[in-house]
Design an enzyme around this catalytic site. Structure first.
Site, PDB file in Angstrom:
ATOM      1  CG  MET A  28      -1.911  -1.390   1.195  1.00  0.00           C
ATOM      2  SD  MET A  28      -2.717  -1.472  -0.647  1.00  0.00           S
ATOM      3  CE  MET A  28      -4.096  -0.021  -0.888  1.00  0.00           C
ATOM      4  CG  ASP A  52     -16.689   4.072 -11.017  1.00  0.00           C
ATOM      5  OD1 ASP A  52     -16.998   4.251 -12.885  1.00  0.00           O
ATOM      6  OD2 ASP A  52     -16.273   4.710 -10.444  1.00  0.00           O
ATOM      7  N   GLY A  94       9.864  -9.700  -8.826  1.00  0.00           N
ATOM      8  CA  GLY A  94      11.212  -9.679  -9.248  1.00  0.00           C
ATOM      9  C   GLY A  94      11.276 -11.108 -10.271  1.00  0.00           C
ATOM     10  CE1 TYR A 133       3.975   0.614 -14.379  1.00  0.00           C
ATOM     11  CE2 TYR A 133       4.816   2.372 -12.833  1.00  0.00           C
ATOM     12  CZ  TYR A 133       3.630   1.116 -13.516  1.00  0.00           C
ATOM     13  OH  TYR A 133       2.781   0.422 -11.842  1.00  0.00           O
TER      14      TYR A 133
END
Length: 172
Positions: A28, A52, A94, A133
């Site tokens: 978190m 949603d 990893g 990313y």
């Protein structure tokens, strides 16, 4: 042998697995959230996200083993944008799974939802995530100084974005 990575929509049966991750402080911290969630509150939050239309939630698997969760949220079909989030449980980090999961959710966003841009925020000290990313094609678009309070200190976050055209030009 490379594990086959797949993502499937979340179901009620996934709640215990997800709650275990949502209460893990190590996970978190990277989600910029407090690891405080009881089962009733989590159930309510889960149900709200399921209803949603601006959220798509997925469980990630390597072969048939649960390895994590990913989503696109704040989906805006007019502007064709969304925000990506991913969490892998610590036992499955990893080993190359994260990049494959990111590719799966990006593919979903671009080729199922017809998005033009996917964004995300990542804390600057999470070098492994930034590297993943970037390998997928995300580029740093900005910095938010002292944006998040993690482990007693303020940290800068990086705003990253990926345009569909750039993603497609980077594919094999």
């Amino acid at each position: 042998m490379d594990d086959v990575i797949r993502i499937t929509p979340t179901e009620k049966e996934d709640i215990d697995y997800l709650l275990k991750m949502w209460t893990n402080p190590e996970i978190m911290d990277y989600w910029f959230s407090e690891p405080y969630m009881n089962k009733d509150k989590f159930n309510d939050s889960f149900e709200a996200r399921q209803k949603d239309d601006s959220v798509r939630q997925f469980i990630a698997y390597a072969e048939d083993k649960l390895i994590g969760y990913t989503n696109l949220h704040l989906i805006n079909l007019r502007h064709r944008t969304a925000v990506l989030a991913i969490m892998l449980d610590p036992d499955n980090q990893g080993n190359g799974h994260a990049q494959k999961v990111v590719h799966k959710i990006v593919d979903y966003g671009f080729y199922q939802l017809n998005l033009n841009k996917i964004t995300l925020d990542v804390v600057d000290y999470n070098k492994k995530a930034v590297h993943i990313y970037e390998k997928v094609g995300f580029k740093v678009e900005g910095r938010k100084e002292q944006q998040y309070f993690i482990k007693g200190h303020y940290h800068t976050s990086l705003s990253m974005g990926l345009l569909r055209d750039n993603y497609e030009s980077g594919l094999d």
